[in-house]
Write a protein that holds these residues in place. Structure first.
Motif, PDB file in Angstrom:
ATOM      1  N   UNK A   1     -72.116  23.597  10.087  1.00 21.12           N
ATOM      2  CA  UNK A   1     -72.520  23.655   8.675  1.00 21.12           C
ATOM      3  C   UNK A   1     -71.536  24.482   7.856  1.00 21.12           C
ATOM      4  N   UNK A   2     -71.097  25.595   8.427  1.00 23.65           N
ATOM      5  CA  UNK A   2     -70.139  26.462   7.746  1.00 23.65           C
ATOM      6  C   UNK A   2     -68.839  25.709   7.473  1.00 23.65           C
TER       7      UNK A   2
ATOM      8  N   UNK B   1     -81.059  18.210   9.145  1.00 20.93           N
ATOM      9  CA  UNK B   1     -79.649  18.590   9.039  1.00 20.93           C
ATOM     10  C   UNK B   1     -78.895  17.736   8.046  1.00 20.93           C
ATOM     11  N   UNK B   2     -79.459  16.575   7.668  1.00 20.52           N
ATOM     12  CA  UNK B   2     -78.741  15.718   6.713  1.00 20.52           C
ATOM     13  C   UNK B   2     -79.346  15.764   5.315  1.00 20.52           C
ATOM     14  N   UNK B   3     -80.577  16.269   5.171  1.00 22.02           N
ATOM     15  CA  UNK B   3     -81.129  16.407   3.814  1.00 22.02           C
ATOM     16  C   UNK B   3     -81.596  17.853   3.612  1.00 22.02           C
ATOM     17  N   UNK B   4     -82.262  18.090   2.487  1.00 24.26           N
ATOM     18  CA  UNK B   4     -82.682  19.465   2.210  1.00 24.26           C
ATOM     19  C   UNK B   4     -84.171  19.693   2.448  1.00 24.26           C
TER      20      UNK B   4
ATOM     21  N   UNK C   1     -73.681  28.699  18.892  1.00 23.14           N
ATOM     22  CA  UNK C   1     -73.097  28.881  17.566  1.00 23.14           C
ATOM     23  C   UNK C   1     -72.706  27.548  16.926  1.00 23.14           C
ATOM     24  N   UNK C   2     -72.899  26.482  17.656  1.00 26.95           N
ATOM     25  CA  UNK C   2     -72.354  25.181  17.241  1.00 26.95           C
ATOM     26  C   UNK C   2     -72.898  24.691  15.900  1.00 26.95           C
ATOM     27  N   UNK C   3     -74.214  24.748  15.732  1.00 29.89           N
ATOM     28  CA  UNK C   3     -74.819  24.200  14.510  1.00 29.89           C
ATOM     29  C   UNK C   3     -74.405  25.012  13.270  1.00 29.89           C
ATOM     30  N   UNK C   4     -74.544  26.338  13.287  1.00 34.67           N
ATOM     31  CA  UNK C   4     -74.087  27.096  12.111  1.00 34.67           C
ATOM     32  C   UNK C   4     -72.594  26.922  11.833  1.00 34.67           C
TER      33      UNK C   4
ATOM     34  N   UNK D   1     -65.278  23.195   3.349  1.00 34.33           N
ATOM     35  CA  UNK D   1     -64.421  22.056   3.042  1.00 34.33           C
ATOM     36  C   UNK D   1     -63.391  21.781   4.118  1.00 34.33           C
ATOM     37  N   UNK D   2     -63.620  22.304   5.327  1.00 35.47           N
ATOM     38  CA  UNK D   2     -62.641  22.125   6.398  1.00 35.47           C
ATOM     39  C   UNK D   2     -63.046  21.025   7.369  1.00 35.47           C
TER      40      UNK D   2
END
Lengths: 315, 273
Positions: B124-125, A64-67, B118-121, B130-131
């Motif tokens: 990331x979203x 989750x922190x790298x690609x 839904x937490x992880x997506x 940028x929020x």
């Protein structure tokens, strides 16, 4: 004169019929899209798309922190089935579910029935009974951490006052008592919620039924068994469904009170998922845990729906 | 007299339940007015002198910022839910089209979905948009998860509005947009109250999205702020109790002012769902 006017207008509408119909249809579709788009977009992005993405991430090994993605297929799910902590947390979720049904609903029902009894000062009782539900779970968690504390906790103090010193202990610090301390707190928080659901339903029971029962000389317990309880059955089932679904999602209180400890004894699926994802940085495996929560909730809901349909069919 | 004796058990149960629900509140409020020493020596007694020093301590912290953040997020989210929810319900309740039932079911399923799925997506979203670590990050998920129950409540309510109202408006040449805003929406007041109350309480107290989507203290909502105090004051129990009391006060005050409305709104919201 009037008749001829009517005729011309029908002729006109006939000739326009096909094109206006198509136009009207298109306008209707545009209306539907226009009205529903804002809600559908937000819901689609944050809920539908997110669930799909969770499944997608669950197929990878990814911090989750790298690609660095490496595709695992369903290996994460195999790992999950062999993961002892996951089974412990599923067990705890089930325990919470059972305990919620057996404590919150009866307690809520007793509270609701009391509200209709001739006890004086009921307004005060009612106001206080409902208060726990308005507190944020975080506040409740912190408050009860101090009540359960082993050194200066007020629960131990209370036990000392009534001569039960032998029971004094660090309630959430010990594996054997931690989960029960949490369950008691959940009950404190949610019993008032079921109280108001039951109260709303009891208000809806026609007074005449009780009057008729009184004429027949029915005792209070008989009235409860033969009138109140059967008429409350639909709301009891609704409450049970809410309680079951709520138990599968539980997170806040455990996070604040125990973090799943001591030694995973209060771990729930949601706290385990959070730990894997945001503490251990296993986003792939965390997604696997969270997608499994979705599957379990889905299966439970399916059973409930089928059960509901059968019950309705019988009636 | 006999009647009174027979009611004794009822009073006993009522009082036991009163202690069960009320005692934690008494402990919280009572302790918040004490000094640390007083709490240690006599935790149950009423405070010697009602001291507001614990509350004064809070005023030097970010408390008002937490409060403000919670208020902004909750009010904006609830307004958006009411508008978008009512709009989406209009075609579902009043128009016939092929996807009507599937779309309604799609919203309904949302009520059983664990938000954790839904937490992880969403995390990331939020970063990609940028929020991350702004209070605006919370509005999207709050609205999305409040929509299912709101759409169900609005749709059921709108189905009960008589069709004739619409027909007379249509004859007057009223389009769907004007029809909705001028005629239907004003009739929704009871449903709007239910939706607003139900969602406001849940959003005001929401924790996990706030925990994951914000980071800094200045963007924390009230539940996050309370947890910060818990870490900060550690053994200063009276100060933590003051924070909990102050944090719980807004909803409790609203409750005592509009008790019946809130209880009814919550009950209606839950049962419909």
């Amino acid at each position: 004169m009037q008749k001829s006017l009517g005729e011309t207008s029908t002729q006109k509408s006939l000739s326009l019929n096909t094109s206006t119909k198509a136009m009207r249809k298109r306008r209707e579709i545009l209306t539907i899209i226009g009205f529903m788009a804002p809600a559908l977009i937000i819901y689609g992005v944050y809920v539908v798309y997110s669930i799909g993405m969770t499944f997608y991430y669950s197929l990878f090994e990814w911090s989750g922190i790298d690609n660095n993605f490496s595709f695992l297929g369903l290996d994460n799910y195999v790992r999950l089935l062999q993961d002892g902590v996951f089974w412990v947390s599923l067990g705890n979720n089930s325990l919470l579910l059972g305990a919620s049904l057996l404590t919150q609903l009866p307690l809520g029902l007793i509270m609701a029935l009391l509200l209709f009894s001739p006890v004086k000062g009921m307004r005060l009782f009612r106001s206080v009974y409902f208060m726990p539900f308005l507190m944020s779970t975080v506040a409740i968690g912190i408050l009860f951490v101090f009540i359960y504390d082993g050194n200066f906790g007020l629960l131990n103090d209370l036990l000392g006052m009534v001569g039960l010193e032998s029971l004094q202990q660090s309630w959430i610090g010990k594996e054997s008592t931690a989960i029960w301390a949490v369950i008691a707190t959940v009950c404190w928080q949610f019993a008032p919620f079921y109280m108001i659901l039951f109260r709303a339903a009891i208000v809806g029971i026609p007074e005449e039924l009780y009057e008729a029962a009184n004429i027949d000389g029915a005792k209070p317990l008989q009235r409860f068994k033969n009138i109140t309880l059967p008429l409350l059955m639909p709301i009891i089932i609704t409450s049970a469904i809410l309680s079951i679904i709520g138990s599968l999602k539980y997170f806040d209180l455990i996070y604040v009170m125990t973090m799943g400890g001591p030694n995973n004894s209060t771990e729930l699926m949601a706290t385990y998922m959070y730990k894997q994802t945001f503490t251990n940085f296993n986003m792939g495996y965390g997604s696997t845990v969270s997608f499994s929560m979705f599957i379990i909730a889905f299966i439970v809901t399916l059973f409930i729906l089928i059960g509901e349909r059968k019950r309705r069919g019988v009636e | 007299m006999i009647k009174k004796i027979r009611q004794m058990p009822l009073y006993l149960v009522a009082i036991i339940l009163l202690l069960f629900t009320g005692l934690p509140f008494f402990i919280m409020i009572n302790t918040s007015f004490k000094s640390q020493l007083e709490f240690m020596t006599s935790p149950w007694s009423l405070p010697d002198s009602f001291s507001f020093s614990n509350y004064a301590l809070l005023l030097d912290t970010n408390f008002f910022s937490y409060f403000k953040n919670s208020l902004i997020v909750s009010v904006i989210s609830v307004i958006i839910v009411i508008i978008f929810g009512a709009m989406a319900s209009y075609p579902l309740a009043r128009l016939k089209f092929k996807l009507n039932t599937p779309l309604f079911l799609l919203f309904m399923v949302g009520m059983m979905i664990p938000i954790h799925t839904t937490l992880i997506p969403i995390y990331l979203l939020t970063i990609n948009l940028g929020l991350y670590d702004t209070i605006w990050a919370l509005i999207g998920p709050y609205v999305a998860f409040a929509l299912p129950i709101s759409v169900v409540i609005f749709t059921q309510f709108m189905k009960e509005i008589p069709k004739e109202l619409e027909e007379s408006a249509k004859i007057d040449g009223c389009g769907h947009i004007r029809l909705f805003w001028r005629i239907i929406f004003p009739l929704l007041t009871p449903a709007v109250a239910t939706v607003a109350i139900y969602n406001f309480i849940h959003i005001w107290n929401e924790f996990i999205f706030a925990l994951v989507l914000t980071n800094s203290s200045e963007n924390a909502t009230l539940p996050l702020g309370l947890r910060e105090y818990y870490g900060e004051f550690t053994v200063n129990v009276p100060a933590i109790m003051a924070a909990l009391t102050l944090g719980s006060l807004p909803l409790l005050l609203i409750y005592f002012v509009a008790q019946e409305k809130i209880v009814k709104g919550l009950a209606a919201g839950s049962v419909k769902g």
